[in-house]
Design an enzyme around this catalytic site. Structure first.
Site, PDB file in Angstrom:
ATOM      1  N   GLY A  69       0.827  -1.203   0.000  1.00  0.00           N
ATOM      2  CA  GLY A  69       0.000   0.000   0.000  1.00  0.00           C
ATOM      3  C   GLY A  69       0.862   1.255   0.000  1.00  0.00           C
TER       4      GLY A  69
ATOM      5  CB  CYS B 235       5.226  -3.647  -0.188  1.00  0.00           C
ATOM      6  SG  CYS B 235       5.873  -2.078  -0.821  1.00  0.00           S
TER       7      CYS B 235
ATOM      8  CG  HIS C 132       5.723  -5.777  -4.953  1.00  0.00           C
ATOM      9  ND1 HIS C 132       4.404  -5.782  -4.535  1.00  0.00           N
ATOM     10  CD2 HIS C 132       6.232  -4.586  -4.571  1.00  0.00           C
ATOM     11  CE1 HIS C 132       4.126  -4.647  -3.927  1.00  0.00           C
ATOM     12  NE2 HIS C 132       5.212  -3.902  -3.942  1.00  0.00           N
TER      13      HIS C 132
ATOM     14  CD  GLU D  99       3.180  -8.707  -6.043  1.00  0.00           C
ATOM     15  OE1 GLU D  99       3.233  -7.523  -6.428  1.00  0.00           O
ATOM     16  OE2 GLU D  99       3.835  -9.112  -5.075  1.00  0.00           O
TER      17      GLU D  99
END
Length: 368
Positions: A229, A257, A343, A345
């Site tokens: 976020g 994150c 990240h 993903e």
């Protein structure tokens, strides 16, 4: 499509530096923190990443817009950036599967940008001076008006932004076969994180950013996920309280994150704003547990305090950045809780770090 006639556009930085270029997207004025991403592809994923909320993004790749846009490549339901700065902006696209042009996409979303400027020089300047606020305008070049607009842009330090990008209500995402139930605290989650969890058999119940732990625990999940976020992690206090309570229950928890920074904050480890942050697809990270290195996708402007972790008896570093030795991963001793700053993903991007989702699944299996 008829070629647009571009307005002149101005980019004004908070230290008084300015650049002249041509407009892209909607004609108007916008402001935010100016930062750069070094990725060579994936512009639509960048623009829709909720972690970029409140920021104007400089793309270091020369051409933007040349492959158009399509719905499958969004990371959220909206464009999240406040503005775009690029060198060459293409209103025409050559990919057969594209659903439209980036220009049309920006116009519909009300995004203001500037192109035809020397982004190489601008990035070198920002690297030296650090991330700073800026405004883009294609409707006025009046210095006083631009200064007033710039003065109204809030500083990213101390700014809570998850409330702007989190879901407004609880929703569920289910796999074909449910193996685990995972409660997700949505601080600005990316769609591909959800895809990675669901593809591994996780039934997800996604909660708004400020949901109390007690509310999530009523569902009796097997584990918790704390999402990425935007904003200053030190200002995201409600999520920190929820993470503290999750830790007290010793249920598996994985953070990415901002979720990583929440785990640090919950253990009394402070975070601070970086000079520039890490944003791109090629950041080298070393896994200290396995000894292997991986190429990672990153997008963050804050980082956890390495000195505070070094003196913490219950938190250990699992990953470090090989460019600057900043902390990229931690885990809590004696607890099934871990997190990474980057990240795993990433879509598009390197897949070296997808094993982290598998590590989370192993914890869910162990503690179920």
């Amino acid at each position: 499509m008829k070629k647009q006639i571009h307005n002149e556009a101005i980019l004004l930085l908070e230290d008084g530096t300015f650049y002249k270029g041509k407009s892209l997207g909607l004609i108007g004025t916008t402001g935010g923190e100016l930062c750069f991403n070094t990725g060579m592809t994936g512009y639509q994923e960048i623009f829709t990443d909720p972690s970029y909320y409140g920021q104007i993004v400089i793309t270091t790749v020369s051409h933007v817009g040349n492959y158009g846009v399509q719905h499958e490549e969004v990371e959220s339901d909206n464009i999240q950036i406040k503005g775009l700065v690029c060198k060459e902006f293409s209103e025409f696209f050559s990919r057969n599967t594209a659903e439209g042009s980036l220009q049309q996409y920006f116009e519909k979303a009300g995004i203001v940008g500037i192109c035809e400027i020397d982004t190489r020089a601008l990035v070198r300047y920002i690297r030296d001076k650090g991330a700073m606020n800026a405004v883009i305008s294609s409707e006025t070049s009046d210095p006083e008006v631009l200064k007033q607009k710039l003065a109204a842009v809030p500083s990213m330090k101390g700014l809570e932004l998850s409330s702007h990008v989190s879901t407004g209500q609880v929703y569920e995402v289910k796999p074909e076969e449910t193996k685990f139930r995972v409660a997700v605290l949505d601080l600005g989650i990316k769609k591909n994180i959800i895809n990675n969890l669901v593809s591994r058999g996780c039934e997800l119940r996604v909660y708004p950013y400020n949901t109390p732990f007690e509310e999530m625990e009523k569902w009796n999940p097997d584990g918790y996920f704390i999402s990425n976020g935007p904003g200053d992690p030190a200002a995201t206090t409600e999520a920190v309280e929820s993470v503290k309570k999750i830790l007290s229950k010793s249920k598996p928890m994985f953070g990415i994150c901002l979720g990583h920074q929440m785990l640090a904050q919950a253990n009394g480890i402070p975070t601070y704003k970086m000079h520039n942050g890490h944003r791109g697809l090629n950041h080298p990270v070393k896994n200290l547990i396995t000894g292997r290195s991986e190429i990672t996708s990153q997008n963050h402007g804050f980082v956890v305090d390495a000195a505070a972790i070094a003196s913490h008896p219950e938190v250990e570093v699992t990953h470090i950045n090989l460019n600057d030795n900043s902390i990229e991963g931690i885990r809590v001793k004696g607890k099934p809780a871990f997190s990474v700053q980057y990240h795993p993903e990433s879509s598009p991007g390197p897949h070296d770090s997808e094993y982290l989702f598998d590590d989370f699944i192993k914890l869910l299996e162990q503690y179920k």
